[in-house]
Design an enzyme around this catalytic site. Sequence first.
Site, PDB file in Angstrom:
ATOM      1  N   HIS A  15     -51.937 -20.793 -16.586  1.00  0.00           N
ATOM      2  CA  HIS A  15     -51.738 -21.703 -15.469  1.00  0.00           C
ATOM      3  C   HIS A  15     -52.940 -22.630 -15.239  1.00  0.00           C
ATOM      4  O   HIS A  15     -52.830 -23.835 -15.432  1.00  0.00           O
ATOM      5  CB  HIS A  15     -51.453 -20.839 -14.227  1.00  0.00           C
ATOM      6  CG  HIS A  15     -51.170 -21.592 -12.977  1.00  0.00           C
ATOM      7  ND1 HIS A  15     -50.396 -21.082 -11.969  1.00  0.00           N
ATOM      8  CD2 HIS A  15     -51.576 -22.803 -12.526  1.00  0.00           C
ATOM      9  CE1 HIS A  15     -50.316 -21.954 -10.967  1.00  0.00           C
ATOM     10  NE2 HIS A  15     -51.017 -23.010 -11.282  1.00  0.00           N
ATOM     11  N   HIS A  26     -55.112 -27.749 -13.695  1.00  0.00           N
ATOM     12  CA  HIS A  26     -54.306 -27.242 -14.802  1.00  0.00           C
ATOM     13  C   HIS A  26     -54.991 -27.550 -16.133  1.00  0.00           C
ATOM     14  O   HIS A  26     -54.320 -27.757 -17.144  1.00  0.00           O
ATOM     15  CB  HIS A  26     -52.907 -27.849 -14.768  1.00  0.00           C
ATOM     16  CG  HIS A  26     -52.027 -27.327 -13.675  1.00  0.00           C
ATOM     17  ND1 HIS A  26     -50.699 -27.646 -13.561  1.00  0.00           N
ATOM     18  CD2 HIS A  26     -52.288 -26.469 -12.650  1.00  0.00           C
ATOM     19  CE1 HIS A  26     -50.173 -27.042 -12.496  1.00  0.00           C
ATOM     20  NE2 HIS A  26     -51.120 -26.319 -11.935  1.00  0.00           N
ATOM     21  N   GLU A  33     -76.859 -22.828 -21.080  1.00  0.00           N
ATOM     22  CA  GLU A  33     -77.571 -23.601 -20.067  1.00  0.00           C
ATOM     23  C   GLU A  33     -76.695 -23.940 -18.867  1.00  0.00           C
ATOM     24  O   GLU A  33     -77.143 -23.893 -17.724  1.00  0.00           O
ATOM     25  CB  GLU A  33     -78.098 -24.895 -20.700  1.00  0.00           C
ATOM     26  CG  GLU A  33     -78.830 -25.825 -19.755  1.00  0.00           C
ATOM     27  CD  GLU A  33     -80.159 -25.255 -19.235  1.00  0.00           C
ATOM     28  OE1 GLU A  33     -80.633 -24.233 -19.780  1.00  0.00           O
ATOM     29  OE2 GLU A  33     -80.702 -25.832 -18.277  1.00  0.00           O
TER      30      GLU A  33
END
Lengths: 217, 217, 217, 217
Positions: free
Chosen positions: B179, B101, B123
Amino acid sequence: MEKKSSLPPPVLIPELGHLFYTLGWMTGTGGGISIREGDTIFVTPSGIQKERLTPSDLFLLDFHTRSILKAPTLPVQPSACTPLFYHCFQLRDAGACIHTHSQNALLVTLIYPGPTFTITNQEMIKGIRRGTHGPGLANTDTLVVPIIENAPTEEDLSDGLTQAMSEYPDTCAILVRNHGVFVWGATWEKAKTMTECYDYLFEVAIKMKQLGMDPHC
Amino acid sequence: MEKKSSLPPPVLIPELGHLFYTLGWMTGTGGGISIREGDTIFVTPSGIQKERLTPSDLFLLDFHTRSILKAPTLPVQPSACTPLFYHCFQLRDAGACIHTHSQNALLVTLIYPGPTFTITNQEMIKGIRRGTHGPGLANTDTLVVPIIENAPTEEDLSDGLTQAMSEYPDTCAILVRNHGVFVWGATWEKAKTMTECYDYLFEVAIKMKQLGMDPHC
Amino acid sequence: MEKKSSLPPPVLIPELGHLFYTLGWMTGTGGGISIREGDTIFVTPSGIQKERLTPSDLFLLDFHTRSILKAPTLPVQPSACTPLFYHCFQLRDAGACIHTHSQNALLVTLIYPGPTFTITNQEMIKGIRRGTHGPGLANTDTLVVPIIENAPTEEDLSDGLTQAMSEYPDTCAILVRNHGVFVWGATWEKAKTMTECYDYLFEVAIKMKQLGMDPHC
Amino acid sequence: MEKKSSLPPPVLIPELGHLFYTLGWMTGTGGGISIREGDTIFVTPSGIQKERLTPSDLFLLDFHTRSILKAPTLPVQPSACTPLFYHCFQLRDAGACIHTHSQNALLVTLIYPGPTFTITNQEMIKGIRRGTHGPGLANTDTLVVPIIENAPTEEDLSDGLTQAMSEYPDTCAILVRNHGVFVWGATWEKAKTMTECYDYLFEVAIKMKQLGMDPHC
């Protein structure tokens, strides 16, 4: 659904104090923690560094009479928040209360100048209960957290807190403007993990505002 | 190219849970970890604090039948993400899956309102594989991460997840709007270090947007 | 002026790897550390989690021949940065080199699109030396750090790095655009504390830009 | 109201050095700590990594003569801030002084270009004392922290510091532009927790400015 804690409150509370200091919620001796176990209320002392608490620093109070059952040997008082913690225990049947000075809590009271913080459509809303013993919210529910105005002392927050509890029976948290937040839950695990969910949502709302977005929709 | 882990999953997963909590990826009991070892799937329980996991808190499931081989003594369920973890194991031959999360994951789904997150010329893109068992990307490749819409329960994400896996065969991660993110890899090391690379790139994209720059070029 | 380290490099480097991971400088196996002790070069392996390094994971190379004196039992290669570390040891007489993927380093290469990062009038500039063995800068000096362009592999950075070393003989650091920074010093303490000072100054410059201020004056 | 510390300064100071490094206040060997115990002043050495201090690294100085009572075996000097720490001990009757290079302290000196930092209506103001031995401020008081200009060496800050102490007799902290902050208190606990409160308020002021708000009202 909860892990049986093997830690008694005098061991657990210093552990949480250390964690919450690390999260920036209880620096400068700010904030407080209280846990109810049967008829005993465990509460942190006032003015003591939260990351350095030891089991013997805690106060044990009687749930009914509020009298001190056990005091630290230090010349300290119980947390100035104690009357507020009692409101959570007595009016909302909480098993634990946490008061943080999290900057996220403080800042949402500034970007939400009205009487409530609201946010919706966030997964972490599901981590919040509808009232102390209710079911979890849905991610599409609008989470509403009342904001009360700050006062000179913690005790002066008492009326604002009880009024907000009465007006918002579903809430498990009350924000205090320019100050922080009170969160309670049926158990210490619920109080602690809901404090994390609320703080996460406060932080997301602040970041959304900074990115020009509206957390209400 | 990988260090032979001396840690069995029941020891490793709590260690990673603690680390990921510290990184802000698994607070409020959010997120989940699953590792496959032969025909056994190890998975975190639902609703338990990730930084306090112990080896005995984990579920062991059968890879083929999905039946529970071993359950904690706690009255808990396997992670609600378990069906999604199985998609990673079965459709993508993953050895480990991580669901966070992370606020960086959440926020990129807001600043990228379309169906994908993209970034190039960084990178850290070299830390991401082309598919579970493919070679690493080049820093000049464009990293594409599909974003699916959130749903009321983790199980309701199942169709979105499998569809995104089918449409983006090269991806090792799927974002869920408002979410978080699912990341998988051939081994736990790959899943964990790629989760770090993805999260780093999400954070860089957010900071670039805040500084008025375009992460696509 | 330096504390005699009681820690041999095989013990020290894993300790630093853990610290630098925590600072966000070496996540996703990114970054690298190399220390010279007499004719021996200690260097981190490629593709290994930096916070989980153990003494036996390190390579020992000969300073003159670059041949491997001791290799880990793992099937790993020395850090892809090894040729770049050798430039620091041989062209600048460094005792230690640190390569980080710090987001602060990356972001200053974006807000400074030209060939150098510059900042002045900051106390922490005093923590930086004028060349590997020179005196500390004054807080009113202008700190100049060359920025070279990124390349597909670390080895491809070789020409850019040596050219920047030649053009900026006073610098103890070279930034790589969209990538990170190389810092070296006469000892590991100097390399490590200068990496901290550089990173602090990069971060301050980013924050100043965000607040609408100019770090050059 | 204070916990009797069981830790002697040679044990405590390294512990605080480690903590303050972690908070980003003392990286790159920056900052310093000094504690008075009777006629003995304990002070950190110059140029040593603060998170790696050991008890034997500290200097013990005579409060009256400033002569060195005990020196580390390392070839080091006492903190360059020592004369400034003595001002806190002698002019303000401090029991402890802390000097940080916190970026929050630095940045408020930039967003407050005048001679003072001010903030009001914040709960954490209550954690600050009115002078070394005075009562705590009210949350509705305006906290005023003088800002002095930086100078080439710490010793050159001496006049600015003593002048600010004289002009602002109620302050327990002095900011140094582009540099950091000095905080003192009657005890190490007061100095340390007030440093936390000041830093919290500096950070809140910066965030308020970024959100377009005024910390003065």
